[in-house]
Design an enzyme around this catalytic site. Structure first.
Site, PDB file in Angstrom:
ATOM      1  N   ASP A  32      93.424  59.589   2.009  1.00 42.47           N
ATOM      2  CA  ASP A  32      93.906  59.926   0.667  1.00 42.47           C
ATOM      3  C   ASP A  32      92.940  60.927   0.032  1.00 42.47           C
ATOM      4  O   ASP A  32      91.782  60.605  -0.207  1.00 42.47           O
ATOM      5  CB  ASP A  32      93.991  58.640  -0.157  1.00 42.47           C
ATOM      6  CG  ASP A  32      94.422  58.856  -1.594  1.00 42.47           C
ATOM      7  OD1 ASP A  32      94.828  59.989  -1.934  1.00 42.47           O
ATOM      8  OD2 ASP A  32      94.336  57.895  -2.376  1.00 42.47           O
ATOM      9  N   ASN A  34      93.415  62.510  -3.000  1.00 45.76           N
ATOM     10  CA  ASN A  34      93.460  62.620  -4.473  1.00 45.76           C
ATOM     11  C   ASN A  34      93.371  61.292  -5.206  1.00 45.76           C
ATOM     12  O   ASN A  34      93.565  61.232  -6.420  1.00 45.76           O
ATOM     13  CB  ASN A  34      94.726  63.376  -4.913  1.00 45.76           C
ATOM     14  CG  ASN A  34      96.009  62.663  -4.489  1.00 45.76           C
ATOM     15  OD1 ASN A  34      95.972  61.552  -3.960  1.00 45.76           O
ATOM     16  ND2 ASN A  34      97.140  63.311  -4.709  1.00 45.76           N
ATOM     17  N   ASP A  36      95.220  58.551  -5.264  1.00 45.26           N
ATOM     18  CA  ASP A  36      96.395  57.866  -5.811  1.00 45.26           C
ATOM     19  C   ASP A  36      96.827  56.666  -4.977  1.00 45.26           C
ATOM     20  O   ASP A  36      97.846  56.029  -5.274  1.00 45.26           O
ATOM     21  CB  ASP A  36      97.565  58.836  -5.985  1.00 45.26           C
ATOM     22  CG  ASP A  36      98.101  59.377  -4.658  1.00 45.26           C
ATOM     23  OD1 ASP A  36      97.515  59.076  -3.595  1.00 45.26           O
ATOM     24  OD2 ASP A  36      99.112  60.118  -4.690  1.00 45.26           O
ATOM     25  N   ASP A  40      97.739  61.647   2.395  1.00 46.80           N
ATOM     26  CA  ASP A  40      98.439  62.907   2.147  1.00 46.80           C
ATOM     27  C   ASP A  40      98.040  63.956   3.175  1.00 46.80           C
ATOM     28  O   ASP A  40      97.188  63.718   4.049  1.00 46.80           O
ATOM     29  CB  ASP A  40      98.166  63.386   0.720  1.00 46.80           C
ATOM     30  CG  ASP A  40      96.700  63.312   0.336  1.00 46.80           C
ATOM     31  OD1 ASP A  40      95.864  63.779   1.139  1.00 46.80           O
ATOM     32  OD2 ASP A  40      96.377  62.781  -0.741  1.00 46.80           O
ATOM     33  N   ASP A 211     114.036  61.352  15.748  1.00 47.25           N
ATOM     34  CA  ASP A 211     114.118  59.946  15.383  1.00 47.25           C
ATOM     35  C   ASP A 211     115.525  59.405  15.608  1.00 47.25           C
ATOM     36  O   ASP A 211     116.518  60.026  15.187  1.00 47.25           O
ATOM     37  CB  ASP A 211     113.733  59.793  13.905  1.00 47.25           C
ATOM     38  CG  ASP A 211     113.810  58.369  13.424  1.00 47.25           C
ATOM     39  OD1 ASP A 211     112.932  57.580  13.811  1.00 47.25           O
ATOM     40  OD2 ASP A 211     114.748  58.036  12.673  1.00 47.25           O
ATOM     41  N   GLU A 275     113.324  59.649  20.480  1.00 45.10           N
ATOM     42  CA  GLU A 275     113.138  58.217  20.246  1.00 45.10           C
ATOM     43  C   GLU A 275     114.478  57.543  20.500  1.00 45.10           C
ATOM     44  O   GLU A 275     115.464  57.806  19.810  1.00 45.10           O
ATOM     45  CB  GLU A 275     112.691  57.938  18.818  1.00 45.10           C
ATOM     46  CG  GLU A 275     112.384  56.466  18.601  1.00 45.10           C
ATOM     47  CD  GLU A 275     112.726  55.953  17.206  1.00 45.10           C
ATOM     48  OE1 GLU A 275     112.166  54.919  16.824  1.00 45.10           O
ATOM     49  OE2 GLU A 275     113.551  56.555  16.514  1.00 45.10           O
TER      50      GLU A 275
END
Length: 539
Positions: A32, A34, A36, A40, A211, A275
């Site tokens: 992370d 930032n 939050d 990211d 996917d 997948e």
């Protein structure tokens, strides 16, 4: 008459992806940047040198696209943008640049079977039966009694149909009701998906994981699925009571895959991996990778939901992918974001450290591509998430019969002594594992005998020996605890030997003992294999 497909030229160099080691990053939980609580793109970029240091060839990024996050990114609301919680397109471009500078390729998920119900396409489709996107999704009238058009069931539980009052019809969703099924038969839908692939290829991505691609098209007649025969496996969802003959695996999927392959071929050395889960996955994996004109590889589920890792399971799985140039190339994983951590599934806590070393060496000795899930190189365990803290919609719907996917998605521990374990926020979207601080990257990096440094040695050995990376494979021996594999290629012959059991075993008869030990989990006694041992011999 159609001419037979040309066989690969044995003298031609292998493409970069053949035998590649690929590291899966689940963006919400990697790092992370930032504060939050959610990982990211910038957090990923800052830690890519960790991945490169493992000897990986590529990273696979789970979805980071615009999404309401009902299924944490697998419900896409905009295929061609980054969700603000993960950053921006400029952040993605920076990630690509950094990865390529480190020699890493970048593979991203593409979700072509369904979107979010908040996607503008679906909003337009549900608004009218006559609009230009009216048949971009799978709509059908109710039966005379008002019940759904077919008996198809959702993977996440309950009917695969939801009534929409605006259109006065049902729409199909093979997963959540917030994930309406795209009509993959529609040429306009196919073209839009191909244009989406082109958008990301133009930004520098090196390939795609497709996917749930066997759900991309359905039987337009909406034929009921027949009941599945009884087995000794527990049935936890209505989905398990049917043979999925009509809501997935349609014969029109392979021609669409050929269009995807043709597009990637125009970009050079792109890579595609399917997948494909379910009872018919072996047939579909081979079909979807056949003839060198569809997808490059298929991602096996053989190990991801297995209750135990056994020599028989490994031998049987490998036997389904023989050294035959007319059959596609396999991809293997022991862990991912949808499956419980392997060290928690397959062994007792007191054996986890030794077992994890053997397991990683085994993965590296399999013929095919190998996928390593973030934290697997640290030996991260499954985290027990209380019901009231669950976020995984599948686990919530099927509690307590489905083990939560949340427990395998907890944050990466980078710095053991830091209050936030170096993740970037002390209160992340999922809790830290109670034993994960002791397994953090910084602690293991400093320990030459750690699993992290063992992983680097294992991957380095695989990369240095063509026999392991892309050579032929033969099972030399298999019993209830011991497995011996022979790998041939690049002018060398290797024997890979493993003891899956918790006690020492005799060296198996007929398996060579001489040669040079390239790598071993433990010091071996003459004629014996210690518990959870693994070694690679060059003959």
């Amino acid at each position: 008459m159609t001419a037979p497909a040309a066989l690969p030229d044995p003298a031609a160099p292998d493409p970069w992806w053949k035998g590649a080691a690929i590291y899966q990053i689940y963006p919400r939980s990697f790092a992370d940047s930032n504060g939050d609580g959610i990982g990211d793109l910038n957090g990923i970029t800052a830690h890519l040198d960790h991945v490169a240091g493992l000897g990986m060839d590529a990273v696979w990024l789970s979805p980071f696209f615009t999404s309401p996050m009902k299924d944490f990114g697998y419900d896409v609301a905009n295929y061609r943008d980054v969700d603000p919680i993960f950053g921006t397109l400029a952040d993605f471009d920076a990630l690509i640049a950094r990865a390529h500078a480190l020699g890493l390729r970048v593979i991203i998920d593409q979700v072509y079977s369904h979107t979010s119900n908040e996607h503008p396409w679906f909003e337009a489709s549900r608004a009218s039966r006559s609009g230009d996107k009216a048949d971009w999704y799978v709509w059908a009238d109710a039966k005379a009694d008002g019940s759904p058009p077919s008996n198809w069931q959702s993977v996440f539980g309950g009917p695969a149909w939801t009534w929409d009052a605006r259109r006065q019809q049902y729409y199909l969703h093979n997963f959540l009701k917030e994930q309406p099924q795209l009509n993959g038969h529609n040429p306009a839908v196919q073209q839009e998906l191909l244009d989406t692939a082109r958008f990301w290829l133009d930004r520098g991505v090196d390939g795609f994981r497709l996917d749930a691609i066997n759900f991309a098209m359905h039987d337009p007649a909406l034929t009921d699925n027949p009941p599945a025969p009884a087995t000794n496996r527990a049935r936890t969802r209505p989905f398990d009571f049917q043979l999925k003959l009509h809501n997935q695996g349609h014969a029109d999927i392979p021609p669409f895959l050929e269009r995807i392959r043709a597009l990637l071929d125009t970009y050079g050395a792109g890579f595609t991996v399917a997948e494909i889960g379910g009872e018919d996955s072996d047939r579909e994996m081979k079909l979807f990778t056949a003839d060198g004109k569809r997808l490059d590889s298929a991602y096996s589920f053989d190990f991801l939901y297995a209750d135990a890792l056994t020599p028989a399971l490994v031998a049987d799985s490998l036997a389904r992918w023989p050294n035959d140039p007319t059959i596609g190339w396999p991809s293997w994983a022991f862990e991912n974001h949808d499956a419980p951590r392997a060290v928690s599934r397959w062994t007792r806590p007191e054996n986890a450290a030794a077992f994890a070393r053997m397991k990683l060496l085994l993965l590296a000795c399999l013929r095919g591509n190998i996928f390593l899930y973030q934290g697997e190189e640290l030996g991260l365990t499954q985290v027990d998430i209380a019901f009231e803290d669950l976020l995984d919609p599948e686990a919530i719907a099927n509690w307590p019969m489905t083990l939560s996917r949340d427990g395998a998605r907890t944050p990466m521990p980078w710095t053991g002594a830091a209050p936030d374990l170096g993740f970037g926020s002390q209160t992340p979207w999922l809790p830290f594992g109670g034993d994960h601080a002791a397994l953090a990257v910084d602690a293991q990096d400093a320990d030459p005998h750690s699993l992290l440094n063992w992983t680097r040695a294992v991957t380095g050995t695989r990369n240095a020996h063509p026999a392991l990376r892309s050579g032929d494979l033969r099972v030399l021996y298999s019993d209830d605890a011991v497995l011996a594999l022979e790998r041939d290629g690049g002018g060398e012959r290797l024997v890979c030997l493993f003891n899956f059991g918790d006690r020492a075993r005799d060296w198996p008869a007929g398996v060579p003992q001489g040669g040079t030990v390239l790598l071993a989990t433990d010091v071996r006694d003459a004629g014996m294999l210690p518990a959870f041992a693994g070694l690679v011999l060059r003959l």
